[in-house]
Scaffold this motif. Structure first.
Motif, PDB file in Angstrom:
ATOM      1  N   LEU A 294      25.541 -22.930   7.992  1.00 20.39           N
ATOM      2  CA  LEU A 294      26.657 -23.861   8.185  1.00 20.39           C
ATOM      3  C   LEU A 294      27.966 -23.119   8.408  1.00 20.39           C
ATOM      4  O   LEU A 294      28.835 -23.570   9.177  1.00 20.39           O
ATOM      5  N   ALA A 295      28.126 -21.976   7.765  1.00 21.54           N
ATOM      6  CA  ALA A 295      29.373 -21.218   7.869  1.00 21.54           C
ATOM      7  C   ALA A 295      29.631 -20.695   9.277  1.00 21.54           C
ATOM      8  O   ALA A 295      30.752 -20.269   9.584  1.00 21.54           O
ATOM      9  N   GLN A 296      28.618 -20.748  10.135  1.00 18.76           N
ATOM     10  CA  GLN A 296      28.806 -20.323  11.527  1.00 18.76           C
ATOM     11  C   GLN A 296      29.643 -21.318  12.333  1.00 18.76           C
ATOM     12  O   GLN A 296      30.059 -21.013  13.442  1.00 18.76           O
ATOM     13  N   CYS A 297      29.870 -22.508  11.763  1.00 20.70           N
ATOM     14  CA  CYS A 297      30.587 -23.584  12.471  1.00 20.70           C
ATOM     15  C   CYS A 297      31.874 -23.905  11.729  1.00 20.70           C
ATOM     16  O   CYS A 297      31.924 -24.852  10.935  1.00 20.70           O
ATOM     17  N   PRO A 298      32.936 -23.152  11.962  1.00 23.92           N
ATOM     18  CA  PRO A 298      34.170 -23.308  11.183  1.00 23.92           C
ATOM     19  C   PRO A 298      34.909 -24.622  11.419  1.00 23.92           C
ATOM     20  O   PRO A 298      35.787 -24.977  10.634  1.00 23.92           O
ATOM     21  N   LYS A 299      34.566 -25.363  12.477  1.00 17.96           N
ATOM     22  CA  LYS A 299      35.261 -26.613  12.772  1.00 17.96           C
ATOM     23  C   LYS A 299      34.567 -27.841  12.177  1.00 17.96           C
ATOM     24  O   LYS A 299      35.024 -28.964  12.355  1.00 17.96           O
ATOM     25  N   LEU A 300      33.468 -27.638  11.468  1.00 19.02           N
ATOM     26  CA  LEU A 300      32.728 -28.759  10.896  1.00 19.02           C
ATOM     27  C   LEU A 300      33.621 -29.636  10.020  1.00 19.02           C
ATOM     28  O   LEU A 300      34.407 -29.135   9.209  1.00 19.02           O
ATOM     29  N   GLU A 301      33.444 -30.968  10.185  1.00 22.20           N
ATOM     30  CA  GLU A 301      34.181 -31.936   9.384  1.00 22.20           C
ATOM     31  C   GLU A 301      33.256 -32.767   8.502  1.00 22.20           C
ATOM     32  O   GLU A 301      33.632 -33.138   7.393  1.00 22.20           O
ATOM     33  N   GLN A 302      32.051 -33.076   9.004  1.00 21.42           N
ATOM     34  CA  GLN A 302      31.110 -33.903   8.254  1.00 21.42           C
ATOM     35  C   GLN A 302      29.705 -33.320   8.389  1.00 21.42           C
ATOM     36  O   GLN A 302      29.290 -32.949   9.487  1.00 21.42           O
TER      37      GLN A 302
END
Length: 400
Positions: A294-302
């Motif tokens: 998950l940390a590979q996607c810094p723009k994640l919101e939900q």
């Protein structure tokens, strides 16, 4: 029209129930119509006979950009969909709901394929409980993907899980649906949802094999097992099929292996919203690998993670206090660490096959602080959760 009290000259949408495949004429004043819904009002006993009758598609407003086709359970007579598509040259959004879209004959299937060939402006496709004979979705996928950057941008596929049908997942065209994935997608949703829970004793979901009302009712879902994980992963990361600017991804219909999950997120680092079904094990090592992915996607919101548990995990999770959920799902400290890597993350949910009785986790960031936590499995010593067949086949839970 659905509401005759509305002035046709200002109406933006119309709904027409059809008892045959004849679309009535529209008044000239409806020339600015944007959305059309056609709903089947055909009795099932009459359906096959009506399919053999001539179909008539009237001249439709060229302004229509959105079309919804509802409840046409056995499809359409040959020629109907092609004629409909010719009347809708500006169609940008198509929603198909609850039907065998390409019908039961080869002529109907070819007609449905021509529909997609003709709708070159299509940008959004919603397939909700839609089935078709083998080969149809693959053909449509190739048609849409051949348009490159001018292909569909928004794809939504959803199936409502049917606990009463033991072979339900076998009817879902899991392999063919992957052909709908293409470079132009911004939203890709391949979802499976729990059935609506009702108290209606005549609801098929509430009736057992003997035709009697069930006292224990299933909850949650089953997902396609992880044998499809490599194919889903390839479709989402390989050149030629991988979306180039994916912002929303939902793959809960398929169970992903952890390696494939990580590879997908490594490819689509700009994701804002993520829903995925994963193989789940009750170990800190497994949880750490999920959080690193998950940390590979810094723009994640939900984020929503649906766990498809091993039998070992299922048995452990069904006994509150054993620590299985804490080992598998993130704690507050884990969320603080993940929040540093994903500073826009506001919501994180995880569950086991979208059940409530087997425990879950929910975290929401408010004022910079993570609030929520783990909800343990329900304690039912008089009625333990039902376990399905061990192995690749996911387990199910039942609730009263």
């Amino acid at each position: 029209m659905a509401d005759q009290q509305i002035d046709p000259s200002v109406a933006q949408a119309a709904q027409i129930p059809l008892q045959s495949f004849t679309i009535p004429d529209f008044p000239p004043e409806a020339s600015s119509l944007k959305a059309l819904t056609l709903t089947s009002d055909i009795k099932l006993d009459d359906y096959s006979k009506i399919l053999e009758e001539p179909a008539t598609v009237s001249k439709l407003p060229k302004s229509i950009e959105s079309l919804t086709l509802e409840l046409f359970s056995l499809g359409y007579p040959p020629g109907f969909l092609n004629a409909l598509s010719i009347q809708l040259p500006s169609l940008k959004e198509l929603l198909i709901y609850s039907q065998l879209f390409a019908g039961i004959s080869e002529e109907s299937r070819k007609d449905a394929e021509r529909f997609f060939e003709n709708e070159k402006e299509l940008r959004a496709l919603h397939l909700l409980d839609v089935f078709a004979k083998p080969g149809f979705f693959e053909t449509v996928g190739k048609t849409l993907s051949s348009r490159g950057k001018d292909g569909i941008r928004f794809l939504e596929v959803n199936y409502s899980f049917r606990h009463e049908d033991e072979q339900f997942l076998d009817t879902v065209p899991a392999a063919e649906l992957l052909h709908l994935i293409g470079p132009s997608l911004v939203t890709c949703a391949l979802n499976i949802s729990p059935p609506d829970v009702t108290n209606d004793p005549d609801d098929p979901a509430n009736i057992n094999k003997e035709g009697e009302e069930q006292q224990r009712r299933h909850e949650g879902i089953m997902a396609i097992n992880h044998s499809m994980s490599p194919y889903l992963t390839d479709a989402l990361i390989q050149e030629g099929t991988a979306p180039k600017q994916l912002l929303l991804l939902n793959t809960t219909l398929y169970t992903l292996k952890l390696e494939g999950f990580s590879d997908i997120l490594g490819k689509h680092t700009g994701l804002l919203v993520l829903n995925a079904t994963l193989d789940l094990e009750p170990t800190e090592q497994h949880k750490k690998a999920i959080l690193n992915a998950l940390a590979q996607c810094p723009k994640l919101e939900q984020v929503e993670l649906v766990g498809n548990p091993s039998l070992q995990f299922y048995v452990a999770a069904a006994h509150p206090g054993g620590g299985a959920l804490k080992s598998a799902f993130p704690t507050k400290d884990d969320m603080i660490a993940l929040g540093e890597k994903c500073p826009k993350l506001e919501s994180f949910k995880a569950n086991i096959l979208r059940t409530s009785s087997l425990g879950s986790v929910g975290w929401i960031r408010e004022g910079g602080e993570w609030k929520g936590g783990i909800t343990e499995a329900e304690v039912r010593p008089d009625r333990p959760p039902a376990v399905g067949n061990p192995g690749d086949k996911p387990v199910l839970a039942e609730v009263a």
